[in-house]
Scaffold this active site. Structure first.
Site, PDB file in Angstrom:
ATOM      1  CB  SER A 229     -13.292 -34.914 -32.983  1.00  0.00           C
ATOM      2  OG  SER A 229     -12.602 -35.192 -31.744  1.00  0.00           O
TER       3      SER A 229
ATOM      4  CG  ASP B 267     -15.392 -29.947 -27.693  1.00  0.00           C
ATOM      5  OD1 ASP B 267     -14.446 -30.858 -26.924  1.00  0.00           O
ATOM      6  OD2 ASP B 267     -15.698 -30.036 -28.470  1.00  0.00           O
TER       7      ASP B 267
ATOM      8  CG  HIS C  48     -15.695 -33.919 -28.276  1.00  0.00           C
ATOM      9  ND1 HIS C  48     -15.133 -32.950 -29.190  1.00  0.00           N
ATOM     10  CD2 HIS C  48     -15.535 -34.873 -28.884  1.00  0.00           C
ATOM     11  CE1 HIS C  48     -14.377 -33.509 -30.075  1.00  0.00           C
ATOM     12  NE2 HIS C  48     -14.789 -34.866 -29.891  1.00  0.00           N
TER      13      HIS C  48
END
Length: 314
Positions: free
Chosen positions: A157, A254, A284
């Protein structure tokens, strides 16, 4: 054709729905940090050879790090790992299980970096700390059982964003040679330039909310002038040639799906070797949930295979 998450991912979403809590963008920064710490707490850590917490010199202040070593004699190749959390939340503890899993799968060291967080420290503080950790590993890794000639950089991320930025910096500054970059659902776009279908398709109800992405970005990229900086949003980089081989992991449900896939395509167009692992039914953050999701172990196995090739082949 209707799209539905993998049943295991849906079970995680149902569990989250059963917990009365506001979304991240509706929380204060301290509350958001506490929420992530509790959600990703590793209460049954996987044993590794050794773990040590210490600090290394940073550009402005010392940077706390955690070094995981595998069993056996060194020096070991090393992965510099950068945690996720939107540059605002997250810590060494929130990626403890991922780091331990990679140590044992690959037989490498992992140096996890507790970089400075926004909004107290906006861009480029986190990236400067990340790059300082890469430089330190190349210069001083031999003092802690690491082979300075075999270094990879990775993160999930926001940590994937920092990974991409650090590898661009290393190329542009003639910095350390990086054997591989590992980008797990990376945040590589700039919201003032890019817009992707996945923001709309997956913007609500799949763990990471579109409004939370904006909340994180506003706190990290505090100056309008930085919104078009390629180190803040590596997808803006005109030239991606000469970068390390890449592993890119994306998830179908996501908001960051499309930018991660676009970055993988851009790297490939620049003749950078890329392995692209797409988990269509996942959300995610899934790689950090091995207790709930079989795909987390599969993704760690994929990443480990690429790291093994980078560290041990040739």
């Amino acid at each position: 054709m209707s799209r539905e998450p993998d049943p295991q991912a849906q079970a995680v979403l149902d569990l989250l729905d059963s917990i009365p809590r506001p979304p991240t963008y509706a929380l204060s920064v301290p509350s958001a940090r506490d929420a992530l710490e509790s959600f990703f707490a590793n209460e049954d850590p996987e044993p590794v050879g050794d773990v040590a917490d210490f600090s290394i010199p940073g550009p402005d202040e010392d940077v706390p790090v955690r070094l995981y070593l595998p069993e056996g004699e060194g020096p070991h190749p090393a992965l510099v790992y950068l945690h996720g959390g939107g540059w605002v939340i997250g810590s060494l503890d929130t990626v403890d299980d991922v780091c331990r899993g990679l140590v044992n799968r690959v037989g490498c060291a992992v140096l996890s970096v507790d970089y400075r967080l926004a909004p107290e420290h906006p861009f480029p503080a986190a990236l400067d700390d990340a790059y300082a950790a890469v430089e330190w590993t190349a210069a001083h890794g031999d003092t802690v059982g690491v082979d300075p000639g075999r270094i990879a950089v990775g993160g999930d991320s926001a940590g994937g964003n920092l990974t991409a930025g650090a590898t661009l910096m290393a190329r542009d500054r003639g910095g350390p040679e990086i054997a591989r970059q590992v980008l797990v659902y990376p945040a590589v776009a700039s919201p003032v330039v890019h817009d992707f279908d996945s923001y709309e398709e997956n913007g609500e109800g799949y763990f990471l909310e579109r409004e939370s992405v904006a909340w994180f970005y506003e706190r990290y990229v505090a100056r309008a002038a930085d919104q078009r900086n390629e180190y803040a949003a590596p997808l803006l980089a005109r030239d991606l040639s000469g970068l390390p081989p890449a592993t890119v992991v994306t998830a179908g449900f996501d908001p960051l799906r499309d930018e991660g896939r676009e970055y993988a395509n851009r790297l490939a167009e620049a003749e950078v070797p890329v392995t692209d692992y797409h988990y269509e039914g996942m959300i995610h953050g899934f790689v950090s949930l091995p207790d709930y999701l079989d795909a987390a172990d599969e993704a760690l196995d994929d990443v480990a295979a690429d790291l093994e090739e980078a560290f041990y082949s040739g």
